[in-house]
Enzyme design. Structure first.
Site, PDB file in Angstrom:
ATOM      1  N   ASP A   1     -72.957   7.112 -31.973  1.00 57.12           N
ATOM      2  CA  ASP A   1     -72.158   8.402 -32.281  1.00 57.12           C
ATOM      3  C   ASP A   1     -71.531   8.703 -33.507  1.00 57.12           C
ATOM      4  O   ASP A   1     -70.800   9.563 -33.893  1.00 57.12           O
ATOM      5  CB  ASP A   1     -70.968   8.444 -30.985  1.00 57.12           C
ATOM      6  CG  ASP A   1     -69.889   7.341 -31.219  1.00 57.12           C
ATOM      7  OD1 ASP A   1     -70.108   6.578 -31.913  1.00 57.12           O
ATOM      8  OD2 ASP A   1     -68.953   7.403 -30.231  1.00 57.12           O
ATOM      9  N   SER A   2     -71.636   7.575 -34.261  1.00 57.46           N
ATOM     10  CA  SER A   2     -71.265   7.802 -35.821  1.00 57.46           C
ATOM     11  C   SER A   2     -72.064   8.983 -36.559  1.00 57.46           C
ATOM     12  O   SER A   2     -71.799   9.340 -37.460  1.00 57.46           O
ATOM     13  CB  SER A   2     -71.544   6.534 -36.693  1.00 57.46           C
ATOM     14  OG  SER A   2     -72.920   5.954 -36.387  1.00 57.46           O
TER      15      SER A   2
ATOM     16  N   ASP B   1     -75.406   5.027 -27.926  1.00 54.33           N
ATOM     17  CA  ASP B   1     -73.813   5.214 -27.422  1.00 54.33           C
ATOM     18  C   ASP B   1     -73.574   6.299 -26.407  1.00 54.33           C
ATOM     19  O   ASP B   1     -74.185   7.244 -26.448  1.00 54.33           O
ATOM     20  CB  ASP B   1     -73.088   5.651 -28.795  1.00 54.33           C
ATOM     21  CG  ASP B   1     -72.653   4.579 -29.462  1.00 54.33           C
ATOM     22  OD1 ASP B   1     -72.096   3.532 -28.959  1.00 54.33           O
ATOM     23  OD2 ASP B   1     -72.319   4.445 -30.852  1.00 54.33           O
TER      24      ASP B   1
ATOM     25  N   LYS C   1     -74.384   1.566 -25.059  1.00 54.11           N
ATOM     26  CA  LYS C   1     -73.261   1.026 -25.576  1.00 54.11           C
ATOM     27  C   LYS C   1     -71.724   1.894 -25.226  1.00 54.11           C
ATOM     28  O   LYS C   1     -71.860   3.103 -25.221  1.00 54.11           O
ATOM     29  CB  LYS C   1     -73.383   0.915 -26.997  1.00 54.11           C
ATOM     30  CG  LYS C   1     -72.016  -0.032 -27.577  1.00 54.11           C
ATOM     31  CD  LYS C   1     -72.270  -0.030 -28.996  1.00 54.11           C
ATOM     32  CE  LYS C   1     -71.958   1.108 -30.068  1.00 54.11           C
ATOM     33  NZ  LYS C   1     -70.614   1.510 -29.945  1.00 54.11           N
TER      34      LYS C   1
ATOM     35  N   GLU D   1     -67.537   1.763 -25.565  1.00 52.82           N
ATOM     36  CA  GLU D   1     -66.451   1.075 -26.316  1.00 52.82           C
ATOM     37  C   GLU D   1     -65.472   0.979 -25.499  1.00 52.82           C
ATOM     38  O   GLU D   1     -65.007   1.482 -24.453  1.00 52.82           O
ATOM     39  CB  GLU D   1     -65.958   1.855 -27.545  1.00 52.82           C
ATOM     40  CG  GLU D   1     -66.789   2.374 -28.674  1.00 52.82           C
ATOM     41  CD  GLU D   1     -66.242   3.309 -29.575  1.00 52.82           C
ATOM     42  OE1 GLU D   1     -64.986   3.563 -29.563  1.00 52.82           O
ATOM     43  OE2 GLU D   1     -67.004   3.751 -30.561  1.00 52.82           O
TER      44      GLU D   1
ATOM     45  N   GLU E   1     -66.267  -4.926 -34.226  1.00 53.27           N
ATOM     46  CA  GLU E   1     -65.892  -4.411 -35.439  1.00 53.27           C
ATOM     47  C   GLU E   1     -64.522  -4.270 -36.029  1.00 53.27           C
ATOM     48  O   GLU E   1     -63.606  -4.152 -35.456  1.00 53.27           O
ATOM     49  CB  GLU E   1     -65.990  -2.774 -35.062  1.00 53.27           C
ATOM     50  CG  GLU E   1     -65.964  -1.826 -35.945  1.00 53.27           C
ATOM     51  CD  GLU E   1     -66.391  -0.301 -36.121  1.00 53.27           C
ATOM     52  OE1 GLU E   1     -66.423   0.592 -36.938  1.00 53.27           O
ATOM     53  OE2 GLU E   1     -66.896  -0.019 -34.810  1.00 53.27           O
TER      54      GLU E   1
END
Length: 288
Positions: free
Chosen positions: A48-49, A87, A117, A119, A186
């Site tokens: 999602d970056s 993501d 993925k 978070e 991270e």
């Protein structure tokens, strides 16, 4: 690389045991994914970056599930022999399990990803377990979690004191117990990342987490310095400065157009004489 055999989660765990590091890179479209695969990358993350580096947002928060499906579908077309993780975007896996599974289904069926993925730590373990139970591999992500940047007070190094180090260790073990096949660490201090990597049986993939993770991941646009302006990051190594090459190439094109040196004779097509006669004849007839 048509002969390339994509990784799976069993092979990745075996690589950890054998001490073979995993290479991971983000990609957001067909050409970047294809180039990454041709270069031999192990895993591709459709992060999602993309909100920051492709869509022009200040954070990842505005990225939607539709954005992720669209870009994941492009990447999977470009890298058909690489394990691709997509993501789950902001607030798509913190509601009901049914709601979370709908987003997962879209990334897997429409985006054609091999894994998703998420978070977070303890607060998402029930969701991770439910998604794994549904047959979908999940990659965890702890440490600096950009989707929670407003809660954690900005982009800060994680694991700098004993309490925070223990929190990260607990989260890693909880994600492992929930069935995650790996964990991204991270901006975690090297000592804590090393301890976590030794404590869990699943691969850890670091970004700004030092030398002792089981793999490394970088953002495509950081690795290639593909941005303007580019912001230096201590944990990133630039392997090619294509941003500057692109700028110089476009500048040269602009100059040559202004100078009328492009196109030159080698770039044009010529017509047969009979075609020219018919064109001129039509023009003359139209003028009468």
């Amino acid at each position: 690389m048509a002969d390339k055999q994509p990784l799976n989660i069993v092979k990745m765990k075996k690589m950890k045991v054998e001490g073979v590091p995993l290479s991971m890179l983000t990609a957001y479209d067909y050409p970047s994914a294809r180039l990454a695969e041709e270069a031999g990358i192990d895993l591709i993350l459709v992060g999602d970056s993309l909100g920051n580096v492709v869509l022009g947002y200040d954070t990842t928060l505005p990225v939607t599930i539709d954005d992720m499906v669209y870009h994941t579908r492009s990447v999977t077309r470009g890298a058909q022999h690489t394990f691709i993780v997509a993501d789950m975007p902001f607030m798509t896996y913190h509601g009901s399990i049914d709601e979370s599974l709908r987003g997962v289904r879209r990334l897997m069926q429409e985006g054609r990803a091999q894994a998703v993925k998420m978070e977070g730590g303890l607060e998402i373990c029930a969701t991770v377990a439910a998604v794994v139970a549904a047959g979908v591999p999940v990659l965890g992500h702890i440490g600096l979690t950009p989707q929670s940047v407003n809660m954690i007070g900005g982009y800060r190094i994680q694991g700098k004191d004993a309490k925070d180090a223990q929190r990260l260790m607990d989260e890693a073990k909880a994600l492992e117990a929930a069935g995650a096949f790996g964990i991204v660490l991270e901006l975690v201090t090297e000592e804590v990342a090393e301890a976590i990597s030794k404590a869990v049986s699943i691969p850890t993939i670091g970004i700004g987490a030092g030398r002792y993770c089981d793999g490394q991941v970088l953002v495509y646009h950081d690795l290639l310095r593909y941005a303007s302006p580019y912001r230096e990051k201590r944990f990133v190594k630039t392997y090619a400065d294509i941003g500057n090459q692109i700028r110089e190439g476009i500048s040269q094109y602009v100059r040559e157009v202004k100078e009328r040196s492009f196109p030159d004779e080698s770039h044009v097509f010529t017509a047969d004489e009979i075609v020219l006669e018919s064109l001129y004849g039509a023009a003359e007839k139209g003028a009468k």
